[in-house]
Motif scaffolding. Structure first.
Motif, PDB file in Angstrom:
ATOM      1  N   TYR A  81      40.097  42.444  50.745  1.00  0.00           N
ATOM      2  CA  TYR A  81      40.076  41.030  50.371  1.00  0.00           C
ATOM      3  C   TYR A  81      38.949  40.764  49.376  1.00  0.00           C
ATOM      4  O   TYR A  81      39.142  40.103  48.346  1.00  0.00           O
ATOM      5  N   PHE A  82      37.759  41.286  49.663  1.00  0.00           N
ATOM      6  CA  PHE A  82      36.598  41.097  48.798  1.00  0.00           C
ATOM      7  C   PHE A  82      36.823  41.735  47.431  1.00  0.00           C
ATOM      8  O   PHE A  82      36.445  41.180  46.390  1.00  0.00           O
ATOM      9  N   LYS A  83      37.481  42.896  47.411  1.00  0.00           N
ATOM     10  CA  LYS A  83      37.799  43.583  46.156  1.00  0.00           C
ATOM     11  C   LYS A  83      38.678  42.690  45.274  1.00  0.00           C
ATOM     12  O   LYS A  83      38.423  42.537  44.059  1.00  0.00           O
ATOM     13  N   CYS A  84      39.690  42.078  45.862  1.00  0.00           N
ATOM     14  CA  CYS A  84      40.566  41.184  45.092  1.00  0.00           C
ATOM     15  C   CYS A  84      39.783  39.997  44.539  1.00  0.00           C
ATOM     16  O   CYS A  84      39.969  39.598  43.383  1.00  0.00           O
ATOM     17  N   LYS A  85      38.910  39.422  45.355  1.00  0.00           N
ATOM     18  CA  LYS A  85      38.118  38.267  44.928  1.00  0.00           C
ATOM     19  C   LYS A  85      37.180  38.643  43.781  1.00  0.00           C
ATOM     20  O   LYS A  85      37.006  37.867  42.828  1.00  0.00           O
ATOM     21  N   ILE A  86      36.558  39.805  43.862  1.00  0.00           N
ATOM     22  CA  ILE A  86      35.657  40.259  42.800  1.00  0.00           C
ATOM     23  C   ILE A  86      36.438  40.499  41.519  1.00  0.00           C
ATOM     24  O   ILE A  86      35.995  40.125  40.418  1.00  0.00           O
ATOM     25  N   ASP A  87      37.617  41.112  41.629  1.00  0.00           N
ATOM     26  CA  ASP A  87      38.442  41.363  40.439  1.00  0.00           C
ATOM     27  C   ASP A  87      38.859  40.041  39.787  1.00  0.00           C
ATOM     28  O   ASP A  87      38.866  39.909  38.560  1.00  0.00           O
ATOM     29  N   LEU A  88      39.201  39.062  40.598  1.00  0.00           N
ATOM     30  CA  LEU A  88      39.567  37.746  40.067  1.00  0.00           C
ATOM     31  C   LEU A  88      38.379  37.092  39.362  1.00  0.00           C
ATOM     32  O   LEU A  88      38.533  36.472  38.304  1.00  0.00           O
ATOM     33  N   LEU A  89      37.192  37.239  39.948  1.00  0.00           N
ATOM     34  CA  LEU A  89      35.979  36.695  39.342  1.00  0.00           C
ATOM     35  C   LEU A  89      35.736  37.322  37.974  1.00  0.00           C
ATOM     36  O   LEU A  89      35.432  36.626  36.993  1.00  0.00           O
ATOM     37  N   ASN A  90      35.881  38.647  37.889  1.00  0.00           N
ATOM     38  CA  ASN A  90      35.640  39.346  36.625  1.00  0.00           C
ATOM     39  C   ASN A  90      36.690  39.005  35.574  1.00  0.00           C
ATOM     40  O   ASN A  90      36.375  38.877  34.385  1.00  0.00           O
ATOM     41  N   ILE A  91      37.934  38.864  35.985  1.00  0.00           N
ATOM     42  CA  ILE A  91      38.985  38.467  35.049  1.00  0.00           C
ATOM     43  C   ILE A  91      38.679  37.093  34.470  1.00  0.00           C
ATOM     44  O   ILE A  91      38.850  36.858  33.268  1.00  0.00           O
ATOM     45  N   ASN A  92      38.206  36.191  35.308  1.00  0.00           N
ATOM     46  CA  ASN A  92      37.841  34.856  34.833  1.00  0.00           C
ATOM     47  C   ASN A  92      36.720  34.934  33.799  1.00  0.00           C
ATOM     48  O   ASN A  92      36.744  34.238  32.782  1.00  0.00           O
ATOM     49  N   LYS A  93      35.741  35.806  34.036  1.00  0.00           N
ATOM     50  CA  LYS A  93      34.647  35.998  33.077  1.00  0.00           C
ATOM     51  C   LYS A  93      35.183  36.527  31.746  1.00  0.00           C
ATOM     52  O   LYS A  93      34.759  36.093  30.672  1.00  0.00           O
ATOM     53  N   MET A  94      36.116  37.462  31.827  1.00  0.00           N
ATOM     54  CA  MET A  94      36.698  38.038  30.615  1.00  0.00           C
ATOM     55  C   MET A  94      37.464  36.986  29.821  1.00  0.00           C
ATOM     56  O   MET A  94      37.324  36.882  28.593  1.00  0.00           O
ATOM     57  N   LYS A  95      38.267  36.201  30.516  1.00  0.00           N
ATOM     58  CA  LYS A  95      39.082  35.186  29.837  1.00  0.00           C
ATOM     59  C   LYS A  95      38.221  34.114  29.178  1.00  0.00           C
ATOM     60  O   LYS A  95      38.575  33.573  28.133  1.00  0.00           O
ATOM     61  N   GLN A  96      37.068  33.822  29.772  1.00  0.00           N
ATOM     62  CA  GLN A  96      36.162  32.828  29.198  1.00  0.00           C
ATOM     63  C   GLN A  96      35.549  33.302  27.876  1.00  0.00           C
ATOM     64  O   GLN A  96      35.072  32.492  27.088  1.00  0.00           O
ATOM     65  N   LEU A  97      35.577  34.608  27.631  1.00  0.00           N
ATOM     66  CA  LEU A  97      35.042  35.153  26.381  1.00  0.00           C
ATOM     67  C   LEU A  97      36.022  34.990  25.211  1.00  0.00           C
ATOM     68  O   LEU A  97      35.698  35.344  24.081  1.00  0.00           O
ATOM     69  N   GLY A  98      37.210  34.483  25.484  1.00  0.00           N
ATOM     70  CA  GLY A  98      38.175  34.240  24.417  1.00  0.00           C
ATOM     71  C   GLY A  98      39.009  35.466  24.101  1.00  0.00           C
ATOM     72  O   GLY A  98      39.251  36.317  24.968  1.00  0.00           O
ATOM     73  N   ASN A  99      39.462  35.580  22.862  1.00  0.00           N
ATOM     74  CA  ASN A  99      40.272  36.726  22.443  1.00  0.00           C
ATOM     75  C   ASN A  99      39.514  38.031  22.675  1.00  0.00           C
ATOM     76  O   ASN A  99      38.303  38.095  22.490  1.00  0.00           O
ATOM     77  N   PHE A 100      40.246  39.061  23.064  1.00  0.00           N
ATOM     78  CA  PHE A 100      39.660  40.376  23.350  1.00  0.00           C
ATOM     79  C   PHE A 100      38.576  40.265  24.430  1.00  0.00           C
ATOM     80  O   PHE A 100      37.539  40.924  24.370  1.00  0.00           O
TER      81      PHE A 100
END
Length: 504
Positions: free
Chosen positions: A366-385
């Protein structure tokens, strides 16, 4: 010279641990294993104590066991895998941990990284934490699991750390599987060694078949289909010598941690691995030994669209667990009658009394999924690429002027084609047909504009940082150089010029 773990942890520190939980966060090559095999070993031997070293990859076990046998330290140090611990606990074997005063969890990011596919990592973690002994957790990528220990488990840890420095020549991203083949061909041409870390054993073996004459293949023994293709004698020889003789090493993430490869001929590491923590561990397998030693890193890109797809899958994966957390077991069963949680995050746990069972959540998965979601959100906030920028930040390919200096390989090749074309035509008058050809080259190089006027092309050249400009004029010549009539007289043309930058 960079500091080592044995310089920051002294004998007095070891004396004061007193069955506490210790974390050591440091990059590869900083002497974490050396500290255990030498400093802690000497202290434990003197005080008649024993050490259990837990490792998560069989290749690591083999390499470490060889070192312990060679140094004659098996009197104090035993080595097992986390998976063995989990198997014995599930099947109610006698507790393996009773005889040890120190439990060393090497590469302890395992509890989180492998939770993406292994539903038992929480078993070994909880068993280790339940022991009233000194527990030592070591990793270069253990930050998230350390947060789990501190916040979720409320465990106060004694922490030691060294700054992690990445020493890469170039950070390159690539988009297509065909690039794997091209990189292998380039390494063969230049006689430079290259390592491919590929998540899929099927894909890894497919690449190996194309370059079998030049390659060594490796994968986990748990992969029965492809492990029989592994030359185990050569792999063991590589682990002992800490280098491979072949031009190319193609492996899965079975070698993502704990393995040392000391060879200045290794110039390139290629990663087709989705998990960021595992990817960082893969890259750390080569030890940089001198100032003139270097390695180029190549990473398979994940687009923002693909990130969105992964995000959807992760949310779906934890949907049932979220409902159980918020609404309790009875409402969960009413919501999902006669349904299994195919993500394996929810499991049935026997209750000792009254012959009953209860439903529990695998906290690591469960924690692994939450961390992955957190990191994806960080990536998407950086815009393209976003994925590329996220990793560029981690590896130090981002400077103070807010520019990322990584390369996207296919785009770089297209850019090179454009540069060569502009070099060849500069000073040449481009009339209607020639301008059409010019626009085609820009389109192939990645410009996807509806209209391609001169200002659009110049703007794109500026964005790319290319020292060219496209000017325009009207042809006023009466005759050509050969004396023939000039059919383009009075027509507008473009002409490519090269900008000259003055040194400041």
């Amino acid at each position: 010279m960079d500091k080592r773990i044995s310089e920051i942890i002294k004998i007095d520190d070891i004396r004061q641990w007193n069955n506490n939980t210790v974390t050591i966060t440091a990059g590869t090559g900083t002497g974490k294993s050396y500290f255990i095999k030498n400093i802690l070993y000497a202290f434990a031997k003197k005080n008649n104590k024993k050490i259990l070293m837990l490792i998560h990859r069989t290749n690591c076990v083999n390499q470490f066991q060889n070192e312990i046998n060679k140094d004659k330290k098996i009197d104090v140090i035993d080595i097992h895998t986390y998976q063995k611990l989990e198997f014995k606990e599930i099947h109610k074997y006698k507790n393996l941990l009773d005889q040890y005063q120190y439990i060393v969890c090497d590469e302890f990011h395992y509890f989180l990284s492998d939770a993406a596919f292994n539903k038992t990592t929480d078993i070994s973690l909880n068993l280790i934490l339940s022991q009233n002994v000194t527990k030592i957790f070591m990793s270069a990528t253990g930050d998230y699991i350390k947060q789990y220990l501190n916040r979720k488990k409320k465990i106060k840890t004694i922490d030691y750390s060294l700054p992690i420095k990445y020493k890469f020549e170039n950070l390159v991203f690539f988009n297509y599987d065909t690039t794997l083949v091209e990189l292998a061909k380039d390494a063969i041409k230049t006689s430079e060694k290259i390592i491919f870390f590929i998540q899929s054993a099927q894909k890894a073996y497919g690449l190996y078949l194309q370059f079998e004459k030049y390659s060594l293949f490796n994968c986990s023994r748990n992969n029965k289909q492809y492990f029989k293709k592994v030359d185990q004698e050569k792999v063991m020889d590589m682990l002992v010598k800490e280098k491979f003789e072949e031009n190319i090493l193609i492996t899965t993430t079975c070698m993502d941690a704990g393995i040392n490869l000391i060879d200045t001929d290794i110039k390139h590491i290629v990663c087709d691995v989705k998990d960021v923590g595992s990817l960082i561990q893969c890259i750390g397998r080569k030890r940089i030994k001198s100032l003139d030693d270097y390695v180029n890193i190549y990473i398979k890109t994940i687009t923002n669209k693909q990130l969105g797809g992964i995000e959807t899958q992760l949310n779906k994966k934890i949907e049932m667990a979220d409902y159980l957390k918020e609404n309790g077991i009875k409402n969960y069963i009413l919501k999902y009658p006669r349904q299994n949680d195919y993500s394996n995050i929810i499991y049935d746990d026997p209750v000792e009394e009254n012959n009953k069972c209860t439903k529990k959540i695998n906290e690591m998965m469960y924690f692994k999924c939450k961390i992955d979601l957190l990191n994806i959100n960080k990536m998407k906030q950086l815009g393209n690429f976003g994925y590329c920028k996220y990793l560029a930040n981690i590896f130090g390919f981002y400077n103070n002027s807010q520019k990322y200096n990584y390369i996207i390989l296919e785009e770089q090749k297209e850019k090179d084609i454009l540069i060569n074309y502009l070099e060849n035509i500069k000073g040449t008058k481009l009339f209607s047909d020639e301008r059409k050809e010019l626009k085609k080259i820009f389109n192939k190089a990645g410009l996807k504009a509806r209209t391609m006027g001169r200002h659009t092309l110049n703007g794109w050249l500026k964005d790319l940082g290319l020292p060219y400009t496209i000017n325009h004029d009207i042809d006023k010549r009466r005759k050509l150089n050969n004396g023939n009539k000039n059919l383009n007289r009075g027509k507008r043309y473009w002409i490519v010029g090269k900008l000259i930058y003055k040194e400041e």
